[in-house]
Motif scaffolding. Structure first.
Motif, PDB file in Angstrom:
ATOM      1  N   CYS A  38      24.491  58.179  51.083  1.00  0.00           N
ATOM      2  CA  CYS A  38      23.654  58.043  52.271  1.00  0.00           C
ATOM      3  C   CYS A  38      22.258  57.543  51.912  1.00  0.00           C
ATOM      4  O   CYS A  38      21.757  57.791  50.822  1.00  0.00           O
ATOM      5  N   MET A  39      21.630  56.889  52.863  1.00  0.00           N
ATOM      6  CA  MET A  39      20.276  56.373  52.654  1.00  0.00           C
ATOM      7  C   MET A  39      19.207  57.467  52.767  1.00  0.00           C
ATOM      8  O   MET A  39      18.022  57.173  52.637  1.00  0.00           O
ATOM      9  N   ALA A  64      23.645  54.610  56.310  1.00  0.00           N
ATOM     10  CA  ALA A  64      23.453  55.850  57.045  1.00  0.00           C
ATOM     11  C   ALA A  64      24.760  56.633  57.056  1.00  0.00           C
ATOM     12  O   ALA A  64      25.731  56.226  57.687  1.00  0.00           O
ATOM     13  N   GLY A  65      24.805  57.725  56.300  1.00  0.00           N
ATOM     14  CA  GLY A  65      25.955  58.609  56.327  1.00  0.00           C
ATOM     15  C   GLY A  65      27.019  58.370  55.276  1.00  0.00           C
ATOM     16  O   GLY A  65      28.014  59.071  55.249  1.00  0.00           O
ATOM     17  N   MET A 101      23.668  61.545  60.442  1.00  0.00           N
ATOM     18  CA  MET A 101      24.817  60.966  61.129  1.00  0.00           C
ATOM     19  C   MET A 101      25.773  62.032  61.633  1.00  0.00           C
ATOM     20  O   MET A 101      26.805  61.726  62.214  1.00  0.00           O
ATOM     21  N   THR A 102      25.432  63.316  61.403  1.00  0.00           N
ATOM     22  CA  THR A 102      26.252  64.403  61.925  1.00  0.00           C
ATOM     23  C   THR A 102      25.991  64.529  63.422  1.00  0.00           C
ATOM     24  O   THR A 102      24.846  64.722  63.845  1.00  0.00           O
ATOM     25  N   ASN A 103      27.058  64.409  64.177  1.00  0.00           N
ATOM     26  CA  ASN A 103      26.959  64.504  65.637  1.00  0.00           C
ATOM     27  C   ASN A 103      25.839  63.629  66.207  1.00  0.00           C
ATOM     28  O   ASN A 103      25.052  64.072  67.047  1.00  0.00           O
ATOM     29  N   LEU A 104      25.762  62.414  65.710  1.00  0.00           N
ATOM     30  CA  LEU A 104      24.755  61.474  66.197  1.00  0.00           C
ATOM     31  C   LEU A 104      24.920  61.295  67.706  1.00  0.00           C
ATOM     32  O   LEU A 104      26.014  61.094  68.210  1.00  0.00           O
TER      33      LEU A 104
END
Ligand SMILES: [Zn+2]
Length: 194
Positions: A38-39, A64-65, A101-104
């Motif tokens: 991930c970034m 991302a992610g 990115m969790t539950n974006l």
């Protein structure tokens, strides 16, 4: 003031003082690994330090992610190049706890586009053309799911070699602790890490 002048000033000094000398290496990863991660800013130094990776040890592919959203996108292409052209013999996918990115909230993100001046009609036009915002922007429910999705997509990719293991991990973004989700030594004949 923009940060760029400060970066340029530092950079000039860095080169003039030959501070780069301790980082000299070549493009081939010494530990023969490629890492999709991930970034996240917390991992920039922590991840390499926590795994004892130095400049020149690994190919890093970041987004991302640590998600592969499509089999023929740039992240997968980078992995293929790392393996076929640069000598990576193992692939590590490393997600992390507390990932953005969790539950974006994809709906909320689209609203931000509009708040920042994106024409809602443009978004509608994309949707009409089959670019679904909820799919394009989607994250994952938890980092484990995200990592395993990426691991499976790499493993089953038609252009990915069967004898290259693909491992999955989740890192703690403060301690650097690495949880193993899948350690993929399917082939006995694989050479160990250098
Ligand atoms: Zn993240």
């Amino acid at each position: 003031m923009s940060i760029v002048p400060r970066l340029l000033e530092f950079n000039k000094k860095f080169v003039e003082e030959k501070q780069y000398e301790s980082y000299l290496t070549d493009k081939f990863p010494d530990k023969k690994i490629a890492i999709l991660t991930c970034m996240d800013t917390r991992l920039v130094e922590l991840l390499p330090k926590a795994l004892n990776l130095k400049n020149g040890d690994a190919k890093f592919i970041k987004n991302a992610g640590a998600i592969l959203t499509q089999p023929f996108g740039s992240a997968m292409r980078s992995i293929l190049v790392a393996v076929y052209e640069l000598g990576a013999r193992e692939v590590l996918v490393i997600g992390h706890h507390g990932c953005g990115m969790t539950n974006l909230d994809t709906g909320g993100l689209v609203n931000k586009f509009i708040e920042h001046g994106v024409d809602p009609l443009a978004i509608q036009t994309l949707e009409n053309a089959g670019i679904r915002m909820d799919k394009f922007l989607r994250g994952f429910e938890n980092p484990e799911e995200g990592v395993m999705h990426s691991v499976k997509m790499i493993r089953k990719h038609p252009l990915f070699p069967h004898d290259i293991p693909v491992h999955g991990f989740v890192m703690h973004p403060e301690t650097g602790n690495l949880e193993v989700l899948v350690e993929d030594y399917r082939e006995e004949a694989l050479s160990p890490l250098a």
